[in-house]
Motif scaffolding. Structure first.
Motif, PDB file in Angstrom:
ATOM      1  N   LEU A  20      68.052  45.026  35.681  1.00  0.00           N
ATOM      2  CA  LEU A  20      67.031  44.299  36.430  1.00  0.00           C
ATOM      3  C   LEU A  20      66.575  45.218  37.555  1.00  0.00           C
ATOM      4  CD1 LEU A  20      68.459  40.665  36.587  1.00  0.00           C
ATOM      5  CD2 LEU A  20      66.524  41.484  35.242  1.00  0.00           C
ATOM      6  N   MET A  21      65.509  45.947  37.331  1.00  0.00           N
ATOM      7  CA  MET A  21      65.062  46.993  38.244  1.00  0.00           C
ATOM      8  C   MET A  21      63.802  46.602  39.007  1.00  0.00           C
ATOM      9  SD  MET A  21      67.519  48.981  37.529  1.00  0.00           S
ATOM     10  CE  MET A  21      68.630  49.507  36.220  1.00  0.00           C
ATOM     11  N   THR A  22      63.508  45.318  39.068  1.00  0.00           N
ATOM     12  CA  THR A  22      62.313  44.850  39.754  1.00  0.00           C
ATOM     13  C   THR A  22      62.463  45.026  41.269  1.00  0.00           C
ATOM     14  OG1 THR A  22      61.997  43.221  38.012  1.00  0.00           O
ATOM     15  CG2 THR A  22      60.813  42.840  40.052  1.00  0.00           C
ATOM     16  N   PRO A  23      61.383  45.382  41.983  1.00  0.00           N
ATOM     17  CA  PRO A  23      61.474  45.516  43.438  1.00  0.00           C
ATOM     18  C   PRO A  23      61.777  44.189  44.142  1.00  0.00           C
ATOM     19  CG  PRO A  23      59.554  46.665  42.588  1.00  0.00           C
ATOM     20  CD  PRO A  23      60.102  45.839  41.467  1.00  0.00           C
ATOM     21  N   LEU A  24      61.495  44.126  45.426  1.00  0.00           N
ATOM     22  CA  LEU A  24      61.879  42.991  46.254  1.00  0.00           C
ATOM     23  C   LEU A  24      61.417  41.656  45.669  1.00  0.00           C
ATOM     24  CD1 LEU A  24      61.129  44.394  49.815  1.00  0.00           C
ATOM     25  CD2 LEU A  24      63.347  44.195  48.683  1.00  0.00           C
ATOM     26  N   ALA A  25      62.322  40.679  45.709  1.00  0.00           N
ATOM     27  CA  ALA A  25      62.021  39.320  45.264  1.00  0.00           C
ATOM     28  C   ALA A  25      62.996  38.393  45.987  1.00  0.00           C
ATOM     29  CB  ALA A  25      62.187  39.199  43.749  1.00  0.00           C
ATOM     30  N   PRO A  26      62.633  37.123  46.165  1.00  0.00           N
ATOM     31  CA  PRO A  26      63.544  36.180  46.819  1.00  0.00           C
ATOM     32  C   PRO A  26      64.864  36.048  46.076  1.00  0.00           C
ATOM     33  CG  PRO A  26      61.322  35.274  46.705  1.00  0.00           C
ATOM     34  CD  PRO A  26      61.323  36.520  45.862  1.00  0.00           C
ATOM     35  N   ALA A  27      65.917  35.754  46.820  1.00  0.00           N
ATOM     36  CA  ALA A  27      67.258  35.663  46.228  1.00  0.00           C
ATOM     37  C   ALA A  27      67.321  34.657  45.093  1.00  0.00           C
ATOM     38  CB  ALA A  27      68.277  35.308  47.313  1.00  0.00           C
ATOM     39  N   GLU A  28      66.620  33.528  45.233  1.00  0.00           N
ATOM     40  CA  GLU A  28      66.697  32.512  44.191  1.00  0.00           C
ATOM     41  C   GLU A  28      66.109  33.008  42.874  1.00  0.00           C
ATOM     42  OE1 GLU A  28      67.838  29.409  42.104  1.00  0.00           O
ATOM     43  OE2 GLU A  28      68.519  29.944  44.122  1.00  0.00           O
ATOM     44  N   GLU A  29      65.111  33.886  42.938  1.00  0.00           N
ATOM     45  CA  GLU A  29      64.574  34.455  41.703  1.00  0.00           C
ATOM     46  C   GLU A  29      65.613  35.343  41.025  1.00  0.00           C
ATOM     47  OE1 GLU A  29      60.755  36.289  42.047  1.00  0.00           O
ATOM     48  OE2 GLU A  29      59.924  34.657  43.250  1.00  0.00           O
ATOM     49  N   TRP A  30      66.373  36.089  41.803  1.00  0.00           N
ATOM     50  CA  TRP A  30      67.449  36.914  41.246  1.00  0.00           C
ATOM     51  C   TRP A  30      68.535  36.038  40.632  1.00  0.00           C
ATOM     52  CZ3 TRP A  30      67.462  42.063  40.531  1.00  0.00           C
ATOM     53  CH2 TRP A  30      66.500  42.819  41.205  1.00  0.00           C
ATOM     54  N   ARG A  31      68.858  34.940  41.303  1.00  0.00           N
ATOM     55  CA  ARG A  31      69.886  34.039  40.749  1.00  0.00           C
ATOM     56  C   ARG A  31      69.435  33.471  39.413  1.00  0.00           C
ATOM     57  NH1 ARG A  31      69.620  31.870  46.246  1.00  0.00           N
ATOM     58  NH2 ARG A  31      71.352  32.688  47.485  1.00  0.00           N
ATOM     59  N   ARG A  32      68.202  32.994  39.355  1.00  0.00           N
ATOM     60  CA  ARG A  32      67.699  32.402  38.102  1.00  0.00           C
ATOM     61  C   ARG A  32      67.669  33.429  36.983  1.00  0.00           C
ATOM     62  NH1 ARG A  32      63.901  29.534  41.481  1.00  0.00           N
ATOM     63  NH2 ARG A  32      62.303  31.108  41.065  1.00  0.00           N
ATOM     64  N   ALA A  33      67.202  34.634  37.282  1.00  0.00           N
ATOM     65  CA  ALA A  33      67.138  35.668  36.243  1.00  0.00           C
ATOM     66  C   ALA A  33      68.528  36.033  35.754  1.00  0.00           C
ATOM     67  CB  ALA A  33      66.428  36.900  36.785  1.00  0.00           C
ATOM     68  N   ALA A  34      69.478  36.152  36.678  1.00  0.00           N
ATOM     69  CA  ALA A  34      70.849  36.496  36.288  1.00  0.00           C
ATOM     70  C   ALA A  34      71.457  35.428  35.391  1.00  0.00           C
ATOM     71  CB  ALA A  34      71.700  36.694  37.537  1.00  0.00           C
ATOM     72  N   ARG A  35      71.228  34.176  35.721  1.00  0.00           N
ATOM     73  CA  ARG A  35      71.778  33.100  34.886  1.00  0.00           C
ATOM     74  C   ARG A  35      71.129  33.093  33.506  1.00  0.00           C
ATOM     75  NH1 ARG A  35      72.098  30.151  40.056  1.00  0.00           N
ATOM     76  NH2 ARG A  35      69.923  29.467  39.810  1.00  0.00           N
ATOM     77  N   ARG A  36      69.832  33.371  33.438  1.00  0.00           N
ATOM     78  CA  ARG A  36      69.151  33.400  32.130  1.00  0.00           C
ATOM     79  C   ARG A  36      69.700  34.540  31.267  1.00  0.00           C
ATOM     80  NH1 ARG A  36      62.765  33.216  32.917  1.00  0.00           N
ATOM     81  NH2 ARG A  36      62.897  33.349  30.617  1.00  0.00           N
ATOM     82  N   VAL A  37      69.923  35.690  31.868  1.00  0.00           N
ATOM     83  CA  VAL A  37      70.472  36.826  31.124  1.00  0.00           C
ATOM     84  C   VAL A  37      71.888  36.510  30.639  1.00  0.00           C
ATOM     85  CG1 VAL A  37      71.287  39.200  31.378  1.00  0.00           C
ATOM     86  CG2 VAL A  37      69.021  38.564  32.227  1.00  0.00           C
ATOM     87  N   GLU A  38      72.684  35.911  31.503  1.00  0.00           N
ATOM     88  CA  GLU A  38      74.044  35.527  31.110  1.00  0.00           C
ATOM     89  C   GLU A  38      74.014  34.504  29.981  1.00  0.00           C
ATOM     90  OE1 GLU A  38      78.023  34.723  33.549  1.00  0.00           O
ATOM     91  OE2 GLU A  38      76.518  33.176  33.922  1.00  0.00           O
ATOM     92  N   ASP A  39      73.173  33.497  30.103  1.00  0.00           N
ATOM     93  CA  ASP A  39      73.087  32.461  29.070  1.00  0.00           C
ATOM     94  C   ASP A  39      72.596  33.028  27.734  1.00  0.00           C
ATOM     95  OD1 ASP A  39      73.940  30.601  30.900  1.00  0.00           O
ATOM     96  OD2 ASP A  39      71.943  29.773  31.304  1.00  0.00           O
ATOM     97  N   ALA A  40      71.820  34.100  27.790  1.00  0.00           N
ATOM     98  CA  ALA A  40      71.330  34.725  26.556  1.00  0.00           C
ATOM     99  C   ALA A  40      72.426  35.492  25.826  1.00  0.00           C
ATOM    100  CB  ALA A  40      70.164  35.656  26.858  1.00  0.00           C
ATOM    101  N   GLY A  41      73.538  35.772  26.509  1.00  0.00           N
ATOM    102  CA  GLY A  41      74.684  36.385  25.844  1.00  0.00           C
ATOM    103  C   GLY A  41      74.933  37.844  26.138  1.00  0.00           C
ATOM    104  N   TYR A  42      74.164  38.442  27.039  1.00  0.00           N
ATOM    105  CA  TYR A  42      74.371  39.859  27.360  1.00  0.00           C
ATOM    106  C   TYR A  42      75.690  40.058  28.108  1.00  0.00           C
ATOM    107  CZ  TYR A  42      69.489  40.609  26.057  1.00  0.00           C
ATOM    108  OH  TYR A  42      68.307  40.687  25.364  1.00  0.00           O
TER     109      TYR A  42
END
Length: 302
Positions: A20-42
């Protein structure tokens, strides 16, 4: 660091992770993206760092707290951004708080980035060697994680790769052709971790895909370590000009539809990588997670 860290990391990482190499973003966006990646099985998520802006250990702490099992890694933690004792201490704190879920990737970055921060660039190999020695000297003052964390070097050239084999648990080269992975495994031997950081482009039109790849600009930055590594693989100055020749772009970037991307990533595993971290070119975290979810059935289909 050591044999236990390598064995444990191989067990937990699996074959495929994401960057996840995207520049600055709010913490909640990082949390949501991390959970989606985890749920996808990576198996992992890796986050990069320059100097200033998004501080990598704080960022990883936010994401570790938001997820349950996935491994979080720095790719890379910039050694110019902190004292070596602080690097050792920060890594140890996260590894202690989240047993088996943290991996440390350390890198020297690029001269242009370092000079822009007001520091004086020096020999990357000597700097890395001295830095690792100072990290080792700080181990006794840092927390003692229940599960040891792997220490990996961002190593492109043979001298830095040799140092990775000598003073680390392995290496994580980025944006290199499959042949680079094959040579790296030969140099490291079977007992070290080799994690390939590989950008992928979900685009079936070759011209459009190459245009996206050239926007990365990695081959045009003065003093870029990618230039020297690619020349050692036989690419010429002409290949490196104007954002990269078609041959160079096709060697360094995996592109195509989902099946083609999966085949391209598999080539790095076949060449000796323990784990491939795929990244995508998207403007925000949500659209990056969209692409990772699209790719998951293909990349994670063992």
């Amino acid at each position: 660091m050591g044999e236990d860290a390598v064995v444990e990391a191989r067990r937990r990482l699996g074959r495929i992770g994401v960057g996840l190499m995207t520049p600055l973003a709010p913490a909640e966006e990082w949390r949501r993206a991390a959970r989606r990646v985890e749920d996808a099985g990576y198996g992992s998520i890796w986050v990069n760092e320059a100097i200033g802006g998004r501080e990598v250990f704080t960022q990883l702490g936010v994401m570790l707290a938001a997820t349950e099992r996935i491994v979080l890694g720095s790719a890379i933690a910039n050694l110019w951004a902190r004292h070596p004792a602080a690097m050792q201490g920060a890594a140890s704190v996260l590894a202690d708080a989240y047993p088996g879920r943290f991996a440390l990737g350390v890198g020297v970055s690029m001269g242009a980035i370092v000079e822009q921060s007001g520091q004086t660039w020096s020999s990357p190999l000597a700097r890395m060697r001295g830095y690792l020695e100072a990290m080792d000297a700080a181990v006794e003052a840092a927390p003692k994680p229940e599960v040891p964390f792997p220490r990996l070097l961002a190593a492109l050239g043979p001298k830095m790769q040799a140092l990775a084999g000598e003073r680390a648990d392995g290496m994580l080269p980025a944006m290199m052709p499959v042949e680079h992975t094959r040579r790296a495994r030969e140099l490291l031997g079977p007992d070290k971790l080799l994690i390939a950081l590989q950008p992928v482009i979900l685009e079936t039109d070759p011209g459009k895909a190459r245009a996206i790849a050239r926007q990365a600009g990695a081959f045009s930055i003065p003093g870029s370590p990618y230039i020297g590594a690619l020349k050692k693989l036989g690419f010429s100055d002409a290949d490196l000009a104007d954002g990269g020749s078609d041959e160079l772009i096709d060697a360094c970037f995996v592109r195509g539809d989902e099946a083609a991307v999966a085949k391209g990533v598999e080539a790095y595993l076949d060449a000796g990588a323990d784990h491939v971290c795929v990244s995508v070119f998207q403007p925000d975290l949500a659209s990056s997670a969209d692409q990772f979810e699209r790719l998951a059935p293909y990349l994670l289909n063992d």
